[in-house]
Design a protein around this motif. Structure first.
Motif, PDB file in Angstrom:
ATOM      1  N   ASP A  78      60.907  -6.999-126.737  1.00 65.40           N
ATOM      2  CA  ASP A  78      61.022  -8.316-126.122  1.00 65.40           C
ATOM      3  C   ASP A  78      61.871  -9.241-126.996  1.00 65.40           C
ATOM      4  O   ASP A  78      62.745  -9.958-126.497  1.00 65.40           O
ATOM      5  CB  ASP A  78      59.639  -8.919-125.898  1.00 65.40           C
ATOM      6  N   PRO A  95      62.819  -5.485-120.396  1.00 67.08           N
ATOM      7  CA  PRO A  95      61.902  -4.600-121.115  1.00 67.08           C
ATOM      8  C   PRO A  95      60.727  -4.177-120.242  1.00 67.08           C
ATOM      9  O   PRO A  95      60.119  -4.996-119.543  1.00 67.08           O
ATOM     10  CB  PRO A  95      61.435  -5.459-122.289  1.00 67.08           C
ATOM     11  N   ALA A  96      60.427  -2.881-120.298  1.00 65.11           N
ATOM     12  CA  ALA A  96      59.337  -2.333-119.497  1.00 65.11           C
ATOM     13  C   ALA A  96      58.792  -1.087-120.183  1.00 65.11           C
ATOM     14  O   ALA A  96      59.542  -0.361-120.849  1.00 65.11           O
ATOM     15  CB  ALA A  96      59.809  -1.988-118.092  1.00 65.11           C
ATOM     16  N   PRO A  97      57.487  -0.815-120.024  1.00 64.45           N
ATOM     17  CA  PRO A  97      56.927   0.385-120.636  1.00 64.45           C
ATOM     18  C   PRO A  97      57.364   1.646-119.896  1.00 64.45           C
ATOM     19  O   PRO A  97      57.612   1.623-118.686  1.00 64.45           O
ATOM     20  CB  PRO A  97      55.421   0.166-120.512  1.00 64.45           C
ATOM     21  N   HIS A 103      58.940   1.581-124.897  1.00 66.65           N
ATOM     22  CA  HIS A 103      59.412   0.518-124.014  1.00 66.65           C
ATOM     23  C   HIS A 103      60.934   0.523-124.014  1.00 66.65           C
ATOM     24  O   HIS A 103      61.560   0.679-125.061  1.00 66.65           O
ATOM     25  CB  HIS A 103      58.910  -0.849-124.478  1.00 66.65           C
ATOM     26  N   TRP A 118      65.290   0.614-127.248  1.00 70.90           N
ATOM     27  CA  TRP A 118      64.083   1.441-127.175  1.00 70.90           C
ATOM     28  C   TRP A 118      63.117   1.049-128.292  1.00 70.90           C
ATOM     29  O   TRP A 118      63.461   1.090-129.470  1.00 70.90           O
ATOM     30  CB  TRP A 118      64.449   2.915-127.308  1.00 70.90           C
TER      31      TRP A 118
END
Length: 234
Positions: A78, A95-97, A103, A118
């Protein structure tokens, strides 16, 4: 060289989206001796060199010729995405898991080159670099090298102008050759114990010369049109 972990701010992974993933997998498998994991539900698979993960391959998501993407390891995705955006990058995928693996985020830097971020979870990245058939380095192909150097100095502390140069990164003051649609692109280079033999094999398998003189780096296009470089083992 085996790699257990990747320092933040370095290339930890590379991957490619291909219009025909099976054909692309066959090309690089024959060229570098890669084998592959089974594809996931999204069609993504990992390439293995002697059982160690070295890259990823999945279906193309962008129109136009495919391209290799450099993935940079960061401590806090983030914060990294916010820093990239504040310095002028465009966030393409926030950003996303990715399950428990880590992430991910995708950005386009101010000179138009896509790059991924990453934050490691259980997946830290490439397990081999700098040996035949594995990742060697990245070089930014851009007609705006000064702007690019300033951007990466601010967000990652890289010195692409040659001072305190990181061995795995560099910049060339020329844009990628046509028909690459991106105005700038990170060129992914692979290591070879015998550059001439690897280039000969690549051409036999359907690759073509890319028409750009990169000195010690031999720049090719794979059969689907993706740029990649071949460099000698250090």
């Amino acid at each position: 060289m085996d790699v257990a972990a990747h320092t933040p701010g370095t290339v930890c992974w590379i991957d490619i989206g291909a219009p025909d993933p099976d054909a692309t997998a066959a090309f690089y498998g024959e060229l570098f001796g890669w084998t592959y994991t089974a594809s996931g539900a999204d069609g993504y698979r990992a390439a293995l060199l002697d059982g160690r993960a070295v890259s990823g391959l999945g279906p193309a998501e962008d129109p136009g010729p495919p391209y290799w993407t450099a993935v940079l390891s960061v401590e806090d995705i983030d914060a990294a995405a916010a820093a990239f955006a504040a310095a002028g990058a465009r966030i393409v995928v926030p950003p996303a898991p990715v399950a428990e693996l880590g992430h991910a985020a995708v950005v386009v830097d101010p000179v138009g080159a896509p790059v991924s971020l990453w934050q490691p979870g259980t997946q830290t990245g490439m397990q081999a670099v700098g040996e035949h058939g594995a990742f060697a380095s990245i070089e930014l192909l851009t007609g705006r090298p000064d702007e690019a150097s300033d951007f990466y100095r601010r967000v990652l502390g890289w010195h692409l102008d040659g001072t305190e140069r990181r061995p795995e990164t560099g910049v060339r003051g020329t844009p990628p050759p046509s028909p690459t649609p991106q105005p700038s692109l990170w060129l992914v280079n692979f290591t070879s114990d015998d550059v001439d033999a690897t280039v000969t094999s690549a051409l036999r398998l359907g690759a073509t010369h890319a028409g750009l003189d990169c000195g010690a780096t031999v720049l090719l296009r794979d059969p689907a049109g993706a740029l990649f470089g071949i460099v000698a083992t250090r």
